[in-house]
Design an enzyme around this catalytic site. Structure first.
Site, PDB file in Angstrom:
ATOM      1  N   LYS A   1      -1.719  17.470 -13.921  1.00 26.87           N
ATOM      2  CA  LYS A   1      -3.085  16.941 -14.108  1.00 26.87           C
ATOM      3  C   LYS A   1      -3.870  17.869 -15.036  1.00 26.87           C
ATOM      4  O   LYS A   1      -4.498  17.421 -15.993  1.00 26.87           O
ATOM      5  CB  LYS A   1      -3.833  16.858 -12.763  1.00 26.87           C
ATOM      6  CG  LYS A   1      -3.355  15.758 -11.853  1.00 26.87           C
ATOM      7  CD  LYS A   1      -4.289  15.617 -10.639  1.00 26.87           C
ATOM      8  CE  LYS A   1      -3.546  14.906  -9.524  1.00 26.87           C
ATOM      9  NZ  LYS A   1      -4.378  14.466  -8.429  1.00 26.87           N
TER      10      LYS A   1
ATOM     11  N   LYS B   1      -1.666  23.763  -4.052  1.00 25.00           N
ATOM     12  CA  LYS B   1      -1.841  22.811  -2.946  1.00 25.00           C
ATOM     13  C   LYS B   1      -1.685  23.575  -1.644  1.00 25.00           C
ATOM     14  O   LYS B   1      -0.907  24.519  -1.551  1.00 25.00           O
ATOM     15  CB  LYS B   1      -0.783  21.700  -3.003  1.00 25.00           C
ATOM     16  CG  LYS B   1      -1.213  20.454  -2.256  1.00 25.00           C
ATOM     17  CD  LYS B   1      -2.218  19.651  -3.068  1.00 25.00           C
ATOM     18  CE  LYS B   1      -2.753  18.466  -2.309  1.00 25.00           C
ATOM     19  NZ  LYS B   1      -3.573  17.612  -3.190  1.00 25.00           N
TER      20      LYS B   1
ATOM     21  N   ASP C   1      -8.287  16.670   0.659  1.00 31.00           N
ATOM     22  CA  ASP C   1      -7.126  15.805   0.425  1.00 31.00           C
ATOM     23  C   ASP C   1      -6.976  15.017   1.729  1.00 31.00           C
ATOM     24  O   ASP C   1      -7.832  15.116   2.621  1.00 31.00           O
ATOM     25  CB  ASP C   1      -5.861  16.622   0.094  1.00 31.00           C
ATOM     26  CG  ASP C   1      -4.750  15.733  -0.472  1.00 31.00           C
ATOM     27  OD1 ASP C   1      -4.763  15.460  -1.670  1.00 31.00           O
ATOM     28  OD2 ASP C   1      -3.870  15.286   0.295  1.00 31.00           O
TER      29      ASP C   1
ATOM     30  N   GLY D   1      -8.869   3.511   1.884  1.00 31.83           N
ATOM     31  CA  GLY D   1      -9.547   4.681   2.448  1.00 31.83           C
ATOM     32  C   GLY D   1     -10.666   5.092   1.512  1.00 31.83           C
ATOM     33  O   GLY D   1     -11.285   4.251   0.841  1.00 31.83           O
TER      34      GLY D   1
ATOM     35  N   ALA E   1      -2.621   4.944  -1.235  1.00 31.14           N
ATOM     36  CA  ALA E   1      -2.361   5.335   0.155  1.00 31.14           C
ATOM     37  C   ALA E   1      -1.544   6.622   0.227  1.00 31.14           C
ATOM     38  O   ALA E   1      -2.022   7.650   0.698  1.00 31.14           O
ATOM     39  CB  ALA E   1      -1.655   4.210   0.890  1.00 31.14           C
ATOM     40  N   PHE E   2      -0.309   6.581  -0.239  1.00 26.82           N
ATOM     41  CA  PHE E   2       0.594   7.729  -0.039  1.00 26.82           C
ATOM     42  C   PHE E   2       1.597   7.806  -1.190  1.00 26.82           C
ATOM     43  O   PHE E   2       1.712   6.862  -1.988  1.00 26.82           O
ATOM     44  CB  PHE E   2       1.331   7.591   1.299  1.00 26.82           C
ATOM     45  CG  PHE E   2       2.083   6.297   1.428  1.00 26.82           C
ATOM     46  CD1 PHE E   2       3.395   6.198   1.001  1.00 26.82           C
ATOM     47  CD2 PHE E   2       1.465   5.162   1.944  1.00 26.82           C
ATOM     48  CE1 PHE E   2       4.085   5.002   1.088  1.00 26.82           C
ATOM     49  CE2 PHE E   2       2.145   3.960   2.046  1.00 26.82           C
ATOM     50  CZ  PHE E   2       3.452   3.881   1.611  1.00 26.82           C
TER      51      PHE E   2
ATOM     52  N   SER F   1      -4.427   5.874  -7.361  1.00 26.27           N
ATOM     53  CA  SER F   1      -4.772   7.283  -7.127  1.00 26.27           C
ATOM     54  C   SER F   1      -3.718   8.067  -6.353  1.00 26.27           C
ATOM     55  O   SER F   1      -3.747   9.293  -6.360  1.00 26.27           O
ATOM     56  CB  SER F   1      -6.084   7.368  -6.344  1.00 26.27           C
ATOM     57  OG  SER F   1      -5.866   6.974  -4.983  1.00 26.27           O
TER      58      SER F   1
ATOM     59  N   ASN G   1      -0.969  10.362  -5.041  1.00 24.43           N
ATOM     60  CA  ASN G   1      -0.225  11.429  -5.727  1.00 24.43           C
ATOM     61  C   ASN G   1       1.271  11.210  -5.564  1.00 24.43           C
ATOM     62  O   ASN G   1       1.722  10.769  -4.516  1.00 24.43           O
ATOM     63  CB  ASN G   1      -0.594  12.792  -5.120  1.00 24.43           C
ATOM     64  CG  ASN G   1      -1.992  13.221  -5.505  1.00 24.43           C
ATOM     65  OD1 ASN G   1      -2.355  13.183  -6.676  1.00 24.43           O
ATOM     66  ND2 ASN G   1      -2.782  13.630  -4.524  1.00 24.43           N
TER      67      ASN G   1
END
Ligand code: NAD
Length: 324
Positions: free
Chosen positions: A41, A53, A87, A149, A205-206, A226, A228
């Site tokens: 990114k 992370k 996150d 979400g 979502a995931f 979105s 990841n």
């Protein structure tokens, strides 16, 4: 687990994921994969930083408040080399606990702003997709959003406002009902998202949602969302291209939160080029799609190769400067 993928161009940026993992190995693997994605990114959108992370292994007896305070002490001891934020599993409440022990985290009051920035980035990505599909705008397209979400619900709202045709799915019945009642969108079952015909599939979502078997079932013209690490393995980018499905690399589409969040580092404010704004995601993707089309290389492969090249070009002296 705190994974720092690189500080060659600046501090490592990445949120804290709190989730249940099968064991330490899978948590470490997730942290490493997510940190690498954060580097991609930074290198793609022009944030002078690297990937990081944090993964917090959740369990029923976890005292989350204490865990985040304890984590904050470790992050503080890293002296700004790692700057963190929200996150999955980390929201304003957890950021408040973290703020008690470290300066190197997004403050709870900035949580909404970051989610909104991520949403704006996704919308910018979707506009680029519309242009590449030769459509005049988002209002001409149909979308299936997986996960409503923090990000997905806002994306749904904006797409409806733009006149798009939206269907949503979520495993959380309350969330799906709230979004349906607010926006009047169609609801589909979570297991039906891949097989539902649409112009753009929007994973919010995931990770790992795109693999050989799931790609074969897709009935869309493009994928952009979105979540990841949507590709299970890098070669999935080729599978999508071979099926004629336009894939907007997740590490570009979801970079809005990073762009907005990086500027909050208390010791390292000049983290990005002046032209790095959330809207630059659209321009960068339009350019990427054109070059991918011309070269026959899948967009995600092209973007990854270019990001890795930029990463190697850094002189690696950021942390020495910062210490001086
Ligand atoms: P969130 O936890 O608020 O929302 C995720 C939603 O997905 C939840 O409503 C959950 O119920 C739903 N979900 C889980 N499993 C599902 C399934 N099988 N089918 C359908 N829905 C399912 O997370 P978020 O903040 O909205 O982030 C969404 C994704 O975007 C995550 O992968 C996150 O890592 C990524 N992302 C978020 C940001 C940000 O600023 N929030 C930034 C970059 C990337």
């Amino acid at each position: 687990m705190i994974a720092v993928h690189g500080t060659r161009h600046g501090p490592a940026f990445g949120g804290i994921r709190r989730a249940v993992y099968a064991g330490v190995d899978s948590a470490v693997a997730d942290a490493l994969r997510l940190a690498h994605a954060m580097t991609l990114k930074c290198m793609t959108v022009g944030v002078a930083g690297g990937g990081g992370k944090c993964v917090l292994m959740d369990h029923p007896d976890l005292d989350a408040h204490r865990a985040y305070r304890w984590l904050g002490r470790h992050i503080e001891a890293m002296g700004g080399r790692f700057f963190t934020g929200p996150d999955v599993g980390t929201g304003p409440e957890q950021l408040a606990a973290l703020a008690q022990t470290t300066r190197f985290a997004i403050s709870p009051g900035d949580f909404d702003g970051l989610t909104n920035a991520t949403t704006s980035g996704v919308l910018a990505g979707l506009r680029a997709v519309a242009r590449e599909l030769d459509e005049p705008g988002l209002g001409n397209l149909s979308f299936v959003i997986q996960g409503v979400g923090g990000v997905g619900a806002r994306v749904a709202e904006q797409l409806v406002a733009a006149g798009g045709c939206v269907a949503i799915a979520d495993t959380d019945a309350a969330r799906v009902a709230a979004t349906r009642d607010q926006l009047g969108v169609t609801v589909i079952a979570p297991e039906a998202v891949l097989a539902t015909e649409c112009d753009v599939f929007v994973p919010c979502a995931f990770g790992g949602v795109l693999a050989a078997d799931t790609i074969a079932r897709l009935r869309c013209r493009a994928v952009a969302g979105s979540a990841n690490n949507q590709l299970t393995v890098p070669s999935d980018a080729r599978l999508l291209a071979d099926r004629g499905i336009l894939y907007a690399p997740d590490f570009m589409v979801s970079a809005g939160g990073l762009i907005a969040g990086a500027g909050h580092h208390p010791l390292w404010p000049p983290t990005q080029n002046a032209d790095t704004t959330v809207d630059c995601i659209e321009t960068l993707l339009v350019d990427l799609f054109a070059r991918a089309r011309a070269s026959g290389v899948a967009p995600a492969d092209l973007a990854t190769a270019e990001a890795e090249q930029r990463l190697r070009a850094g002189d690696g002296t950021w942390f020495a400067h910062e210490q001086a």
